[in-house]
Scaffold this motif. Sequence first.
Motif, PDB file in Angstrom:
ATOM      1  N   VAL A 174       0.713  -1.663   0.096  1.00 49.37           N
ATOM      2  CA  VAL A 174      -0.015   0.397  -0.184  1.00 49.37           C
ATOM      3  C   VAL A 174       1.037   1.506  -0.237  1.00 49.37           C
ATOM      4  O   VAL A 174       1.220   2.088  -0.744  1.00 49.37           O
ATOM      5  CB  VAL A 174      -1.296   0.254   1.530  1.00 49.37           C
ATOM      6  N   LYS A 175       1.888   1.782   0.836  1.00 49.02           N
ATOM      7  CA  LYS A 175       2.710   2.852   1.258  1.00 49.02           C
ATOM      8  C   LYS A 175       3.029   2.673  -0.139  1.00 49.02           C
ATOM      9  O   LYS A 175       3.996   3.587  -0.793  1.00 49.02           O
ATOM     10  CB  LYS A 175       4.074   2.578   2.193  1.00 49.02           C
ATOM     11  N   ILE A 176       4.234   1.366  -0.989  1.00 50.54           N
ATOM     12  CA  ILE A 176       4.726   2.181  -2.729  1.00 50.54           C
ATOM     13  C   ILE A 176       3.721   2.390  -3.379  1.00 50.54           C
ATOM     14  O   ILE A 176       4.225   3.374  -3.877  1.00 50.54           O
ATOM     15  CB  ILE A 176       4.983   0.080  -2.351  1.00 50.54           C
ATOM     16  N   THR A 177       2.907   1.794  -3.179  1.00 46.85           N
ATOM     17  CA  THR A 177       1.877   2.347  -4.385  1.00 46.85           C
ATOM     18  C   THR A 177       1.281   4.001  -3.937  1.00 46.85           C
ATOM     19  O   THR A 177       1.944   5.277  -5.254  1.00 46.85           O
ATOM     20  CB  THR A 177       0.446   1.599  -4.615  1.00 46.85           C
ATOM     21  N   GLN A 178       1.340   4.241  -2.995  1.00 44.48           N
ATOM     22  CA  GLN A 178       1.464   5.945  -2.231  1.00 44.48           C
ATOM     23  C   GLN A 178       2.701   6.833  -2.822  1.00 44.48           C
ATOM     24  O   GLN A 178       2.678   7.836  -3.013  1.00 44.48           O
ATOM     25  CB  GLN A 178       1.265   6.010  -0.504  1.00 44.48           C
ATOM     26  N   VAL A 179       3.785   6.036  -2.510  1.00 43.90           N
ATOM     27  CA  VAL A 179       5.150   6.366  -3.101  1.00 43.90           C
ATOM     28  C   VAL A 179       4.815   6.359  -4.323  1.00 43.90           C
ATOM     29  O   VAL A 179       5.684   7.630  -5.333  1.00 43.90           O
ATOM     30  CB  VAL A 179       6.278   5.836  -2.046  1.00 43.90           C
ATOM     31  N   MET A 180       4.923   6.260  -4.985  1.00 43.90           N
ATOM     32  CA  MET A 180       5.045   6.098  -6.987  1.00 43.90           C
ATOM     33  C   MET A 180       4.030   7.064  -7.258  1.00 43.90           C
ATOM     34  O   MET A 180       4.133   7.766  -7.827  1.00 43.90           O
ATOM     35  CB  MET A 180       4.496   4.406  -6.778  1.00 43.90           C
ATOM     36  N   GLU A 181       3.131   7.106  -6.287  1.00 44.02           N
ATOM     37  CA  GLU A 181       1.715   8.246  -7.441  1.00 44.02           C
ATOM     38  C   GLU A 181       2.001   9.134  -7.060  1.00 44.02           C
ATOM     39  O   GLU A 181       1.785  10.289  -7.764  1.00 44.02           O
ATOM     40  CB  GLU A 181       0.447   7.661  -6.725  1.00 44.02           C
ATOM     41  N   GLN A 182       2.842   9.613  -5.562  1.00 45.67           N
ATOM     42  CA  GLN A 182       3.171  10.974  -5.672  1.00 45.67           C
ATOM     43  C   GLN A 182       4.376  11.282  -5.339  1.00 45.67           C
ATOM     44  O   GLN A 182       4.380  13.044  -5.760  1.00 45.67           O
ATOM     45  CB  GLN A 182       3.138  11.052  -3.842  1.00 45.67           C
ATOM     46  N   SER A 183       5.629  10.582  -5.752  1.00 48.60           N
ATOM     47  CA  SER A 183       6.639  11.459  -5.654  1.00 48.60           C
ATOM     48  C   SER A 183       7.534  11.561  -7.306  1.00 48.60           C
ATOM     49  O   SER A 183       8.117  12.029  -7.231  1.00 48.60           O
ATOM     50  CB  SER A 183       7.527  10.097  -5.577  1.00 48.60           C
ATOM     51  N   GLU A 184       6.281  11.479  -8.633  1.00 48.36           N
ATOM     52  CA  GLU A 184       6.158  11.836  -9.766  1.00 48.36           C
ATOM     53  C   GLU A 184       7.651  11.259 -10.481  1.00 48.36           C
ATOM     54  O   GLU A 184       7.931  12.507 -11.070  1.00 48.36           O
ATOM     55  CB  GLU A 184       6.138  13.334 -10.017  1.00 48.36           C
ATOM     56  N   GLY A 185       7.854  10.393 -10.169  1.00 48.39           N
ATOM     57  CA  GLY A 185       8.986   9.677 -10.580  1.00 48.39           C
ATOM     58  C   GLY A 185      10.415  10.047 -10.012  1.00 48.39           C
ATOM     59  O   GLY A 185      11.679   9.635 -10.207  1.00 48.39           O
ATOM     60  N   ARG A 186      10.084  11.193  -8.653  1.00 52.12           N
ATOM     61  CA  ARG A 186      11.224  11.879  -8.008  1.00 52.12           C
ATOM     62  C   ARG A 186      12.216  10.553  -7.429  1.00 52.12           C
ATOM     63  O   ARG A 186      12.901  10.732  -6.908  1.00 52.12           O
ATOM     64  CB  ARG A 186      11.343  12.591  -7.460  1.00 52.12           C
ATOM     65  N   LEU A 187      11.032   9.197  -6.527  1.00 54.15           N
ATOM     66  CA  LEU A 187      11.481   8.372  -5.714  1.00 54.15           C
ATOM     67  C   LEU A 187      11.817   7.304  -6.571  1.00 54.15           C
ATOM     68  O   LEU A 187      10.332   6.407  -6.633  1.00 54.15           O
ATOM     69  CB  LEU A 187      10.864   7.990  -4.428  1.00 54.15           C
ATOM     70  N   SER A 188      12.769   6.197  -6.160  1.00 55.09           N
ATOM     71  CA  SER A 188      12.066   4.924  -6.830  1.00 55.09           C
ATOM     72  C   SER A 188      12.441   4.069  -5.511  1.00 55.09           C
ATOM     73  O   SER A 188      12.407   4.732  -4.625  1.00 55.09           O
ATOM     74  CB  SER A 188      13.930   4.585  -7.409  1.00 55.09           C
ATOM     75  N   VAL A 189      11.928   2.620  -5.783  1.00 52.87           N
ATOM     76  CA  VAL A 189      11.205   2.071  -4.338  1.00 52.87           C
ATOM     77  C   VAL A 189      11.387   1.338  -4.426  1.00 52.87           C
ATOM     78  O   VAL A 189      11.220  -0.065  -5.408  1.00 52.87           O
ATOM     79  CB  VAL A 189      10.034   2.780  -4.433  1.00 52.87           C
ATOM     80  N   PHE A 190      12.710   0.283  -3.062  1.00 51.06           N
ATOM     81  CA  PHE A 190      12.808  -0.841  -2.483  1.00 51.06           C
ATOM     82  C   PHE A 190      12.101  -0.994  -1.334  1.00 51.06           C
ATOM     83  O   PHE A 190      11.373  -0.412  -0.631  1.00 51.06           O
ATOM     84  CB  PHE A 190      14.210  -0.936  -1.940  1.00 51.06           C
TER      85      PHE A 190
END
Length: 309
Positions: A174-190
């Motif tokens: 759930v949090k990964i999706t939130q980061v992906m949607e809100q960071s507009e490509g500035r953050l990659s997620v592990f």
Amino acid sequence: MTSSALKGVYPILATPFTSTGEVDEQSLRELVRFQLQAKVNGIALFGNASEMYTLLDKERELIADIVKDEVKGAVPLVFGSGHTGLEGAVHLSRWAQSAGADALMVLPPYMVKPDSERMEEYFGAIAKAVDIPIMLQDAPIASGISIPVSMMIKLSKSYDNITHVKVEAPPTTVKITQVMEQSEGRLSVFGGLNGIYYYEELCRGATGTMPACEFPDICVRIYELFCEGRRDEARELFYSYLPFIRIGTIAGYATAVHKEVLLAGGVIKSAYVRNPNAPVDAILRKEIFDSLRGLSPLVLNRKAGSHEN
């Protein structure tokens, strides 16, 4: 090193100790060779699974030197450099960059829970102190501190070298999706949490995982299959190992679980863990290897390494 270079499987390297509790240099060398044999994309040092909170400064220096000597630039190295306070984190981060880290993985300050202003100052000071990529480590189970998604986004906008997040706040998906949607490509997620949601994290856009280090070949294969578009095979392989992965998340015993498997495979010579971690008992040891019945991880199917020569 660019942000896009940090992707794939970056196991958190355990710290092998002798039976009397000193850093075991030869076992550490063999452990690094095992990761490279599994074709990992990178290696992470000084994470929670490294028992980093028990290490002395001179031990960190020794470990960094040994790992660099074995890796010889073959894969990137990510050093954990979080601390209980701002000054300690800045000191560790500067040291890590000088010691050869290609990127940093940084916990928020733990012990005293920071408010938003203190958290922003902490990460900002680290970002200004180094010029290598920074991964925010959101690991509330281990640290007691959660990093709000809004804070992650604010930091990524303020500091060009804050480029990644390791999401370990369950449910990670759930949090990964939130980061992906809100960071507009500035953050990659592990992903983290020993890869317990690894397949689902990949489906949601995670670019990598940082699990424990006793099953790197399995994580690499899942990643390869997924990237090749063979999702059914990736999912099947992941779910076949999920009972084993789950046992590697037992609070208080997880580090010992990882080491028991490495010991059984002849990668390390002792499963010693430092206080406050607890060693496994006979029942848990049986449960570990029962979960591997019918499976063939590299750790249990490799030739003896140099420490046995």
